[in-house]
Design an enzyme around this catalytic site. Sequence first.
Site, mmCIF file in Angstrom:
data_model
loop_
_atom_site.group_PDB
_atom_site.id
_atom_site.type_symbol
_atom_site.label_atom_id
_atom_site.label_comp_id
_atom_site.label_asym_id
_atom_site.label_seq_id
_atom_site.Cartn_x
_atom_site.Cartn_y
_atom_site.Cartn_z
ATOM 1 N N ALA A 50 0.827 -1.210 0.000
ATOM 2 C CA ALA A 50 0.000 0.000 0.000
ATOM 3 C C ALA A 50 0.858 1.255 0.000
ATOM 4 O O ALA A 50 0.642 2.177 -0.802
ATOM 5 C CB ALA A 50 -0.934 -0.005 1.211
ATOM 6 N N GLU A 89 9.485 3.912 7.079
ATOM 7 C CA GLU A 89 9.318 2.477 7.289
ATOM 8 C C GLU A 89 10.048 2.078 8.558
ATOM 9 O O GLU A 89 11.228 2.365 8.726
ATOM 10 C CB GLU A 89 9.844 1.700 6.088
ATOM 11 C CG GLU A 89 10.029 0.209 6.295
ATOM 12 C CD GLU A 89 8.763 -0.515 6.742
ATOM 13 O OE1 GLU A 89 8.874 -1.388 7.630
ATOM 14 O OE2 GLU A 89 7.671 -0.196 6.220
ATOM 15 N N ARG A 107 5.068 -12.001 -2.900
ATOM 16 C CA ARG A 107 4.920 -10.653 -2.355
ATOM 17 C C ARG A 107 6.270 -9.903 -2.329
ATOM 18 O O ARG A 107 6.330 -8.700 -2.600
ATOM 19 C CB ARG A 107 4.338 -10.717 -0.940
ATOM 20 C CG ARG A 107 4.091 -9.362 -0.302
ATOM 21 C CD ARG A 107 3.595 -9.522 1.126
ATOM 22 N NE ARG A 107 2.272 -10.111 1.166
ATOM 23 C CZ ARG A 107 1.145 -9.408 1.214
ATOM 24 N NH1 ARG A 107 1.182 -8.097 1.223
ATOM 25 N NH2 ARG A 107 -0.017 -10.015 1.281
ATOM 26 N N TYR A 121 -0.980 -22.151 -5.349
ATOM 27 C CA TYR A 121 -0.716 -21.769 -6.738
ATOM 28 C C TYR A 121 0.789 -21.608 -6.916
ATOM 29 O O TYR A 121 1.520 -21.348 -5.951
ATOM 30 C CB TYR A 121 -1.446 -20.483 -7.126
ATOM 31 C CG TYR A 121 -1.339 -19.344 -6.150
ATOM 32 C CD1 TYR A 121 -0.261 -18.462 -6.182
ATOM 33 C CD2 TYR A 121 -2.328 -19.137 -5.189
ATOM 34 C CE1 TYR A 121 -0.167 -17.413 -5.287
ATOM 35 C CE2 TYR A 121 -2.241 -18.089 -4.292
ATOM 36 C CZ TYR A 121 -1.164 -17.222 -4.351
ATOM 37 O OH TYR A 121 -1.065 -16.185 -3.458
ATOM 38 N N ASP A 137 -4.715 -2.118 4.361
ATOM 39 C CA ASP A 137 -5.159 -2.810 5.575
ATOM 40 C C ASP A 137 -5.444 -1.846 6.725
ATOM 41 O O ASP A 137 -6.205 -2.182 7.635
ATOM 42 C CB ASP A 137 -4.105 -3.821 6.028
ATOM 43 C CG ASP A 137 -4.124 -5.098 5.208
ATOM 44 O OD1 ASP A 137 -5.078 -5.298 4.439
ATOM 45 O OD2 ASP A 137 -3.178 -5.903 5.335
#
Length: 375
Positions: free
Chosen positions: A18, A37, A107, A194, A271
């Site tokens: 995000a 961060e 990710r 997957y 989120d």
Amino acid sequence: MHGALQSRPVTVVGGGVAGLTAALALRLRGADVTVLERAPAIAEVGAGLQLSPNAMRVLDALGLGPALDVVSLPSRAVRLRDASGADVVRLDLARHRPGDRFRLIHRARLIEVLEQAARQAGVRIELGRDIASPPEVPLLIGADGLHSRIRTALNGREVPFFTGQTAWRAVIPDTDGTPEAQVFMGSGRHLVSYPLAGGLRNIVAVLETRDWQDEGWSHPDDPANLRAAFAGFGGPVPGWLARVDAVHVWGLFRHDVAARWQDGRMAILGDAAHPTLPFMAQGACMAIEDAWILAACLDATPDQGAALSRYQNLRKPRTTRIVAAANDNARNYHLTGPKRLAAHAALRIGGKVAPGAILSRFDWIYDFDPVAEAA
């Protein structure tokens, strides 16, 4: 009027999907962006993501399509199977949604592509910046996840609801690159898997249990617990689970979509605004949509309060609907007894008679174009 973001300072808290997508979208419209961060390095625990066309439209518009294609796989289908491994229905994405981009990606690879693009665009990323309270800056974007301090500043403290479900997440080496997502549905449990680029396979397994688990993805567990919970599953599942040598576990909690997303100076996305259960594969996709529309709204007018209000009004109804759909899928995947038999029979018949009709139930998700929404 467009161009209102030119040279405007923006601070983004959080360097995940995000935050980095928002930072890039804002910077490409001319904003002076700093990302704070808290981690000493931008990194992700092993996990896969499914990126559907609604999110890919944004990533392509940001110029990331070629880089993402190198580190991801196309997703050709979603295959629903029962716990024994027998097919229930196969939803052929390539046939029924030709031209749409569904991608399977680790990710960490998505984060790497976003970080590199953001830095190249001129975004400043400051690591090791764990904020105790929202900094006093003219425009603060909270992309700080499930336990967002920016959300708390806007809405006060909230208590999520434990669903009674525990999830495991693992990545294993696997040479079977059949590009489709498979869902194995059992009584009170299901498993999704997957392939990922680089000879890997993502596994997410969810079990209904009374045992409490902490929220968050970073809690290690013994792979034997995962294997025991899904010991009765057939098909390729036993072979996959036998290769799991590291696994993370977390409790699934339902959160309300935030009542208040912004106050004219601060805004939240991803989120932080709308945590979702992982049953529609839309958590990251919603965050990516948010990022584009937030930047577009801010760029359209110099009235920051009006822009942030428009952003909330555009995003809240859609994200609320997706979160509700994920909650419904949590029940549908775990049906027991006669209800499960009836539901699977209906899916098998539907898959033979009108397979496109089953997939068309999700047109409202996949047809959405964030790039056009706030143009």
